[in-house]
Write a protein that holds these residues in place. Sequence first.
Motif, mmCIF file in Angstrom:
data_model
loop_
_atom_site.group_PDB
_atom_site.id
_atom_site.type_symbol
_atom_site.label_atom_id
_atom_site.label_comp_id
_atom_site.label_asym_id
_atom_site.label_seq_id
_atom_site.Cartn_x
_atom_site.Cartn_y
_atom_site.Cartn_z
ATOM 1 N N VAL A 138 0.827 -1.207 0.000
ATOM 2 C CA VAL A 138 0.000 0.000 0.000
ATOM 3 C C VAL A 138 0.861 1.257 0.000
ATOM 4 N N ASP A 139 0.262 2.358 -0.422
ATOM 5 C CA ASP A 139 0.967 3.640 -0.437
ATOM 6 C C ASP A 139 0.949 4.312 0.924
ATOM 7 N N SER A 140 -0.086 4.054 1.712
ATOM 8 C CA SER A 140 -0.131 4.604 3.064
ATOM 9 C C SER A 140 -1.017 3.743 3.944
ATOM 10 N N SER A 141 -0.750 3.825 5.245
ATOM 11 C CA SER A 141 -1.504 3.059 6.238
ATOM 12 C C SER A 141 -2.052 4.002 7.287
ATOM 13 N N PHE A 142 -3.302 3.751 7.693
ATOM 14 C CA PHE A 142 -3.966 4.537 8.727
ATOM 15 C C PHE A 142 -4.462 3.574 9.805
ATOM 16 N N LEU B 53 -6.538 3.237 13.375
ATOM 17 C CA LEU B 53 -7.476 3.883 14.286
ATOM 18 C C LEU B 53 -7.549 3.055 15.569
ATOM 19 N N VAL B 54 -7.040 3.637 16.663
ATOM 20 C CA VAL B 54 -6.983 2.926 17.938
ATOM 21 C C VAL B 54 -7.700 3.752 19.002
ATOM 22 N N GLU B 55 -8.715 3.152 19.628
ATOM 23 C CA GLU B 55 -9.476 3.823 20.667
ATOM 24 C C GLU B 55 -8.673 3.824 21.971
ATOM 25 N N GLU B 56 -8.734 4.931 22.729
ATOM 26 C CA GLU B 56 -7.992 5.016 23.989
ATOM 27 C C GLU B 56 -8.449 3.942 24.963
ATOM 28 N N THR B 57 -9.748 3.874 25.205
ATOM 29 C CA THR B 57 -10.349 2.795 25.980
ATOM 30 C C THR B 57 -11.646 2.405 25.300
ATOM 31 N N ARG B 58 -11.980 1.141 25.370
ATOM 32 C CA ARG B 58 -13.169 0.643 24.684
ATOM 33 C C ARG B 58 -14.413 1.434 25.082
ATOM 34 N N GLY B 59 -15.102 1.964 24.055
ATOM 35 C CA GLY B 59 -16.334 2.694 24.289
ATOM 36 C C GLY B 59 -16.165 4.157 24.636
ATOM 37 N N SER B 60 -14.910 4.647 24.673
ATOM 38 C CA SER B 60 -14.682 6.042 25.062
ATOM 39 C C SER B 60 -15.067 7.026 23.963
ATOM 40 N N GLY B 61 -15.038 6.559 22.716
ATOM 41 C CA GLY B 61 -15.317 7.459 21.604
ATOM 42 C C GLY B 61 -14.170 8.401 21.297
ATOM 43 N N VAL B 62 -13.021 8.181 21.934
ATOM 44 C CA VAL B 62 -11.816 8.974 21.672
ATOM 45 C C VAL B 62 -10.747 8.037 21.130
ATOM 46 N N ALA B 63 -10.166 8.383 20.011
ATOM 47 C CA ALA B 63 -9.195 7.501 19.367
ATOM 48 C C ALA B 63 -8.090 8.313 18.716
ATOM 49 N N THR B 64 -6.987 7.631 18.408
ATOM 50 C CA THR B 64 -5.881 8.243 17.672
ATOM 51 C C THR B 64 -5.774 7.599 16.307
ATOM 52 N N LEU B 65 -5.741 8.438 15.280
ATOM 53 C CA LEU B 65 -5.531 7.967 13.910
ATOM 54 C C LEU B 65 -4.064 8.212 13.562
ATOM 55 N N SER B 66 -3.283 7.129 13.471
ATOM 56 C CA SER B 66 -1.870 7.226 13.100
ATOM 57 C C SER B 66 -1.751 7.049 11.588
ATOM 58 N N CYS B 67 -0.995 7.943 10.953
ATOM 59 C CA CYS B 67 -0.903 7.954 9.490
ATOM 60 C C CYS B 67 0.561 7.879 9.061
ATOM 61 N N VAL B 68 0.848 7.013 8.104
ATOM 62 C CA VAL B 68 2.194 6.935 7.556
ATOM 63 C C VAL B 68 2.088 6.519 6.094
ATOM 64 N N GLY B 69 2.988 7.024 5.245
ATOM 65 C CA GLY B 69 2.896 6.662 3.839
ATOM 66 C C GLY B 69 4.034 7.199 3.010
ATOM 67 N N ARG B 70 4.040 6.812 1.742
ATOM 68 C CA ARG B 70 5.108 7.228 0.820
ATOM 69 C C ARG B 70 5.019 8.714 0.496
ATOM 70 N N ASP B 71 3.811 9.251 0.425
ATOM 71 C CA ASP B 71 3.623 10.630 -0.018
ATOM 72 C C ASP B 71 3.179 11.571 1.090
ATOM 73 N N ILE B 72 3.131 11.083 2.328
ATOM 74 C CA ILE B 72 2.695 11.917 3.445
ATOM 75 C C ILE B 72 3.680 11.795 4.596
ATOM 76 N N ASP B 73 3.730 12.832 5.419
ATOM 77 C CA ASP B 73 4.552 12.790 6.625
ATOM 78 C C ASP B 73 3.829 11.987 7.703
ATOM 79 N N TYR B 74 4.620 11.413 8.632
ATOM 80 C CA TYR B 74 3.996 10.718 9.764
ATOM 81 C C TYR B 74 3.141 11.719 10.540
ATOM 82 N N ARG B 75 1.994 11.250 10.953
ATOM 83 C CA ARG B 75 1.007 12.156 11.547
ATOM 84 C C ARG B 75 0.133 11.404 12.531
ATOM 85 N N GLU B 76 -0.176 12.031 13.654
ATOM 86 C CA GLU B 76 -1.111 11.462 14.621
ATOM 87 C C GLU B 76 -2.237 12.460 14.851
#
Length: 334
Positions: A194-198, A200-223
């Motif tokens: 793949v060209d990039s991977s995303f 999505l990890v929730e802080e705690t189950r059911g919290s509705g708050v999560a971090t989307l970690s992004c990495v790829g060939r054409d994008i900078d690492y990003r959280e």
Amino acid sequence: MIKRFNTIDGETLMTMPLKPINFIIEDMLSEGLHILAGSPKVGKSWLALWLSVAVSKGEDVWANKVKQGDTLYLCFEDSQIRIQDRLFDITDEATKTVNFCTENALLGGELEDRIVTFITEHPDTVLIIIDTLQMIRNTSKDNNYASDYSDLTILKKLADKYGIAILLIHHLRKENDKDPFNRISGTTGIQGAVDSSFILVEETRGSGVATLSCVGRDIDYREIKLKRGEDNIWQVISDSFENHDLLLDDIVILLSDFMKDKDYHKSTPTELADELSKNRDDNISSKTLTKKILQNTMELEKRCISVVIRKSNGKRLIEIARNRDDRVDEMSTP
């Protein structure tokens, strides 16, 4: 007959105009193949549905501009009534340019044929989402590295050929890992294809708050820290991304203003970068300047500005010429 590699030398490559990366979602999702992975019930499908609707309507995604066009959401784990219910949650109105299909098709013939047919019938297609990767794979095959890479390469070639983004929804392993990308289910062949991977990890189950970690060939690492609202749309809480490079419009406007009273200019990239950095809060690096000029030669030519980058006596030079035209002043205004 002697067979040779079709090569290009570094000097030529660094002085030739480059085709800019075509982003479907600015600085996030480019043309090509991508994967969005997360734990079950974390909200991947809600995010995918919202993306398909937002891109079809030309609405910004977390303040990132989108390339508006037809979208196709292959929701193979859902029913039409579930999709309808979710649409009423996330939008007041869906357009005819967002399309859905719940009929499953397997990779290795039927799926690719249907995708090509859809693109042919919808030539403005920019984004196809497949939910999930597992649903389109042949279960009789061993999912080893070669198989993972081979399967995804089929979709990668389709995305590249038609200039679209294909986003695969996938699952994570249950085991924790300091590197969230190591939790993508399957072999490393998936990440390699793949060209990039995303992730999505929730802080705690059911919290509705999560971090989307992004990495790829054409994008900078990003959280991106996200919170799911009552309408089930993920909203940004914080974003680690800071873009210090010039935007496309910046370099066009800067050079247009710089050449407003000039017909010709010649200097090194460093000298030109210093000139353009005057009265700015940030300094423009010579490497960024050269790259952005090469990526935007066509846009500059529309404003009657031609740029040649060449070497002379071991030094790289930038030559800028402006053809006087009544349209130039109008076009240089953002």
